[in-house]
Design a protein around this motif. Structure first.
Motif, PDB file in Angstrom:
ATOM      1  N   ARG A   1       0.828  -1.212   0.000  1.00 52.21           N
ATOM      2  CA  ARG A   1       0.000   0.000   0.000  1.00 52.21           C
ATOM      3  C   ARG A   1       0.858   1.255   0.000  1.00 52.21           C
ATOM      4  N   GLY A   2       1.953   1.224   0.749  1.00 55.24           N
ATOM      5  CA  GLY A   2       2.827   2.392   0.831  1.00 55.24           C
ATOM      6  C   GLY A   2       3.450   2.755  -0.508  1.00 55.24           C
ATOM      7  N   VAL A   3       3.878   1.736  -1.269  1.00 50.03           N
ATOM      8  CA  VAL A   3       4.508   2.015  -2.564  1.00 50.03           C
ATOM      9  C   VAL A   3       3.470   2.129  -3.678  1.00 50.03           C
ATOM     10  N   THR A   4       2.212   2.085  -3.328  1.00 48.34           N
ATOM     11  CA  THR A   4       1.145   2.319  -4.299  1.00 48.34           C
ATOM     12  C   THR A   4       0.500   3.682  -4.089  1.00 48.34           C
ATOM     13  N   TYR A   5       0.173   4.002  -2.822  1.00 46.34           N
ATOM     14  CA  TYR A   5      -0.563   5.230  -2.515  1.00 46.34           C
ATOM     15  C   TYR A   5       0.328   6.384  -2.059  1.00 46.34           C
ATOM     16  N   VAL A   6       1.478   6.107  -1.465  1.00 46.03           N
ATOM     17  CA  VAL A   6       2.336   7.166  -0.912  1.00 46.03           C
ATOM     18  C   VAL A   6       3.453   7.509  -1.896  1.00 46.03           C
ATOM     19  N   VAL A   7       4.383   6.597  -2.096  1.00 46.93           N
ATOM     20  CA  VAL A   7       5.418   6.746  -3.119  1.00 46.93           C
ATOM     21  C   VAL A   7       5.047   5.763  -4.231  1.00 46.93           C
ATOM     22  N   PRO A   8       4.540   6.234  -5.356  1.00 48.00           N
ATOM     23  CA  PRO A   8       3.907   5.344  -6.351  1.00 48.00           C
ATOM     24  C   PRO A   8       4.867   4.482  -7.157  1.00 48.00           C
ATOM     25  N   LEU A   9       5.763   3.788  -6.462  1.00 51.79           N
ATOM     26  CA  LEU A   9       6.702   2.917  -7.154  1.00 51.79           C
ATOM     27  C   LEU A   9       6.012   1.732  -7.816  1.00 51.79           C
ATOM     28  N   ALA A  10       4.880   1.310  -7.280  1.00 52.55           N
ATOM     29  CA  ALA A  10       4.176   0.154  -7.841  1.00 52.55           C
ATOM     30  C   ALA A  10       3.789   0.375  -9.297  1.00 52.55           C
ATOM     31  N   PHE A  11       3.638   1.653  -9.703  1.00 47.56           N
ATOM     32  CA  PHE A  11       3.246   1.944 -11.087  1.00 47.56           C
ATOM     33  C   PHE A  11       4.431   1.896 -12.037  1.00 47.56           C
ATOM     34  N   VAL A  12       5.643   1.701 -11.510  1.00 43.79           N
ATOM     35  CA  VAL A  12       6.804   1.517 -12.384  1.00 43.79           C
ATOM     36  C   VAL A  12       6.664   0.223 -13.166  1.00 43.79           C
ATOM     37  N   ASN A  13       6.299  -0.869 -12.462  1.00 42.97           N
ATOM     38  CA  ASN A  13       6.109  -2.130 -13.201  1.00 42.97           C
ATOM     39  C   ASN A  13       5.078  -3.071 -12.580  1.00 42.97           C
ATOM     40  N   TRP A  14       4.918  -3.093 -11.283  1.00 37.69           N
ATOM     41  CA  TRP A  14       4.012  -4.055 -10.667  1.00 37.69           C
ATOM     42  C   TRP A  14       2.605  -3.997 -11.254  1.00 37.69           C
ATOM     43  N   VAL A  15       2.003  -2.820 -11.186  1.00 37.53           N
ATOM     44  CA  VAL A  15       0.589  -2.681 -11.558  1.00 37.53           C
ATOM     45  C   VAL A  15       0.339  -3.061 -13.023  1.00 37.53           C
ATOM     46  N   PRO A  16       1.075  -2.488 -14.001  1.00 35.82           N
ATOM     47  CA  PRO A  16       0.803  -2.877 -15.398  1.00 35.82           C
ATOM     48  C   PRO A  16       1.218  -4.310 -15.718  1.00 35.82           C
ATOM     49  N   LEU A  17       2.297  -4.818 -15.086  1.00 44.53           N
ATOM     50  CA  LEU A  17       2.730  -6.181 -15.398  1.00 44.53           C
ATOM     51  C   LEU A  17       1.742  -7.221 -14.884  1.00 44.53           C
ATOM     52  N   LEU A  18       1.057  -6.941 -13.780  1.00 42.84           N
ATOM     53  CA  LEU A  18       0.037  -7.870 -13.297  1.00 42.84           C
ATOM     54  C   LEU A  18      -1.060  -8.036 -14.345  1.00 42.84           C
ATOM     55  N   ARG A  19      -1.347  -6.972 -15.080  1.00 42.59           N
ATOM     56  CA  ARG A  19      -2.316  -7.047 -16.179  1.00 42.59           C
ATOM     57  C   ARG A  19      -1.779  -7.927 -17.306  1.00 42.59           C
ATOM     58  N   LEU A  20      -0.521  -7.706 -17.693  1.00 45.28           N
ATOM     59  CA  LEU A  20       0.065  -8.480 -18.789  1.00 45.28           C
ATOM     60  C   LEU A  20       0.210  -9.958 -18.436  1.00 45.28           C
TER      61      LEU A  20
ATOM     62  N   LEU B   1      -7.292  -3.786  -6.479  1.00 47.25           N
ATOM     63  CA  LEU B   1      -7.600  -2.555  -7.211  1.00 47.25           C
ATOM     64  C   LEU B   1      -8.396  -2.871  -8.474  1.00 47.25           C
ATOM     65  N   PRO B   2      -9.272  -1.949  -8.902  1.00 41.30           N
ATOM     66  CA  PRO B   2     -10.047  -2.190 -10.128  1.00 41.30           C
ATOM     67  C   PRO B   2      -9.147  -2.267 -11.353  1.00 41.30           C
ATOM     68  N   GLY B   3      -9.620  -2.906 -12.409  1.00 39.85           N
ATOM     69  CA  GLY B   3      -8.805  -3.157 -13.590  1.00 39.85           C
ATOM     70  C   GLY B   3      -8.297  -1.917 -14.291  1.00 39.85           C
ATOM     71  N   TRP B   4      -9.057  -0.814 -14.253  1.00 34.68           N
ATOM     72  CA  TRP B   4      -8.619   0.381 -14.973  1.00 34.68           C
ATOM     73  C   TRP B   4      -7.372   1.002 -14.368  1.00 34.68           C
ATOM     74  N   VAL B   5      -7.069   0.676 -13.128  1.00 34.04           N
ATOM     75  CA  VAL B   5      -5.855   1.201 -12.484  1.00 34.04           C
ATOM     76  C   VAL B   5      -4.595   0.694 -13.190  1.00 34.04           C
ATOM     77  N   ASP B   6      -4.690  -0.456 -13.849  1.00 33.27           N
ATOM     78  CA  ASP B   6      -3.535  -1.036 -14.533  1.00 33.27           C
ATOM     79  C   ASP B   6      -2.993  -0.140 -15.638  1.00 33.27           C
ATOM     80  N   PHE B   7      -3.806   0.805 -16.104  1.00 32.24           N
ATOM     81  CA  PHE B   7      -3.399   1.672 -17.208  1.00 32.24           C
ATOM     82  C   PHE B   7      -3.044   3.090 -16.743  1.00 32.24           C
ATOM     83  N   LEU B   8      -2.871   3.276 -15.447  1.00 31.00           N
ATOM     84  CA  LEU B   8      -2.646   4.621 -14.913  1.00 31.00           C
ATOM     85  C   LEU B   8      -1.175   5.036 -14.858  1.00 31.00           C
ATOM     86  N   SER B   9      -0.261   4.158 -15.226  1.00 36.33           N
ATOM     87  CA  SER B   9       1.164   4.509 -15.131  1.00 36.33           C
ATOM     88  C   SER B   9       1.515   5.795 -15.879  1.00 36.33           C
TER      89      SER B   9
END
Length: 254
Positions: free
Chosen positions: A191-210, A219-227
């Motif tokens: 949660r900290g690297v998603t909501y505070v320091v958004p490091l999760a959007f470097v690769n975690w969030v979009p790669l989970l979609r791929l 998190l809802p599916g549309w978040v995967d495209f927010l990088s």
């Protein structure tokens, strides 16, 4: 100027670049050692973890190549050399970024690209052109986020004057964090690297979609495209704080 000075001694440049790449290979070797004892890590295969490693490494390498010297701004504030930069007809940001440009850092990028190719060979994903485009976007957006964090650390040094290690703990430390799947970490850290320091959007969030994996935070599916939006927001915040930092500068010791 720094580019030309680096290539003036080509053998030295080649050796240091190779050394930089070998150091990065040792990081990946640690992952392979782990998988020599287990089949999965947090539910992810070696190919999937290698994909996370490669994207994080490529993104960090690009940001480090162009903005890695931002951590030296505090030293320049203390010795007063920022004054010299401010009277030149070139933006201060460009001068600090280009100061002592280290071309050997390209070794990390090359190593990351090689691991990326190996990971895709292991996974053999039946991705469409758009999904490969998304993968390329992951690296570009990740580099922008890492670069923004480096520049934010540089702006903070107008006041702190010596925050290089804090800055590196977020960038280099964040890279180490993102090389492994989020499922091996505690929920509060994710949660900290998603909501505070958004490091999760470097690769975690979009790669989970791929990789067709569920998000550990639900998190809802549309978040995967927010990088891209996160990258733009981080760059805008960086630009604002950089301007505030430059305006607050009052020469040596400020």
């Amino acid at each position: 100027m720094w580019f030309r000075s680096t290539l003036a001694y080509r053998a030295s440049f080649l050796l240091t670049t190779i050394g930089n790449a070998v150091t990065s290979w040792l990081e990946f070797a640690g992952i392979l050692i782990v998988f020599s004892h287990v089949d999965q890590l947090g539910g992810f295969s070696v190919g999937e973890v290698a994909l996370m490693y490669a994207t994080a490494s490529c993104s960090l390498g690009l940001a480090d190549l162009f903005l890695g010297n931002m951590d030296q701004l505090g030293a320049r504030v203390r010795d007063g050399s920022v004054d010299t930069m401010l009277i030149r007809p070139v933006p201060l940001f460009a001068q600090v970024a280009a100061d002592r440009f280290v071309l050997r850092r390209v070794g990390r990028i090359v190593q990351g690209v090689l691991v990326l190719g190996w990971a895709l060979a292991q996974l053999r994903p039946g991705w469409s052109v758009l999904e490969y485009a998304l993968l390329a976007g992951v690296i570009v957006c990740g580099a922008a986020i890492f670069g923004a964090l480096w520049a934010l650390g540089g702006a903070f040094q107008f006041w702190a004057q010596d925050a290089a290690q804090v800055q590196n703990s977020v960038t280099y430390g964040g890279n180490r964090l993102l090389q492994y799947p989020p499922t091996i970490y505690g929920t509060e850290l994710v949660r900290g690297v998603t909501y505070v320091v958004p490091l999760a959007f470097v690769n975690w969030v979009p790669l989970l979609r791929l990789l067709d994996r569920d998000d550990p935070l639900g998190l809802p599916g549309w978040v995967d495209f927010l990088s891209p939006l996160v990258a733009v927001a981080m760059c805008a915040l960086t630009a604002l704080l950089w301007r505030v930092g430059v305006r607050s500068y009052r020469s040596t010791g400020s």
